[in-house]
Design an enzyme around this catalytic site. Structure first.
Site: not given
Ligand SMILES: [Zn+2]
Length: 173
Positions: A88, A91, A137, A140, A143, A159, A161
């Protein structure tokens, strides 16, 4: 009697308002109350919009914090097949393995599963009149993208995406 109570309520209201306004004064680390309200408290990593913007830059901020979507076929990871782990960008949490990445031809990096189910949170997203499932995530709340059940020929049939802008990459053998 009733009138007095009303005045009291009004005075208390003004006092609370005054205190709140004091909190909003910039004293270095403090942030305006308006901004604090937008911080989701159910994630381990919590930052203000100003902090996220400073860390991520405009494009990644738009995706991770504003649920934006990068233009298809623009991600450096879309046709990238090195072995490693995708993290991510918000974070640093490890989210997807290159071993589960596949070429979906949709224009975004695609995976058939996350490293661990606990790493990503799936939320029903009815925006744009579509019953999609948003992927964020778990650490944190950033998106990441959406998950679809059209991962034909993939072991999970899914999938994920994912916007490349929401990811980082750590090379591993
Ligand atoms: Zn994160």
């Amino acid at each position: 009697m009733r009138g007095k109570n009303l005045i009291l309520v009004f005075v208390v209201y003004l006092m609370i308002g005054g205190l709140t306004a004091c909190n909003g004064i910039d004293t270095g680390k403090q942030v305006p109350m308006k901004e604090k309200k937008n911080v989701a408290m159910d994630y381990k990593v919590n930052k203000t919009e100003t902090e996220w913007m400073a860390q991520l830059g405009e494009n990644a901020f738009e995706v991770l914090r504003k649920k934006g979507t990068e233009r298809p076929f623009t991600s450096e990871y879309e046709t990238f097949w090195d072995s490693g782990v995708y993290i991510c960008k918000g974070c640093g949490e490890e989210l997807f393995s290159s071993a589960t990445k596949f070429d979906a031809g949709c224009g975004w990096p695609s995976f058939y599963q996350s490293i661990d189910k606990s790493k990503v949170k799936e939320i029903l997203d009815n925006s744009h009149g579509m019953g999609r499932v948003e992927v964020v995530c778990s650490n944190c709340g950033g998106h990441l993208g959406h998950v679809f059940n059209d991962g034909y020929n993939q072991p999970t049939g899914l999938r994920y995406c994912i916007n490349g802008l929401s990811l980082g990459f750590i090379k591993k053998q």
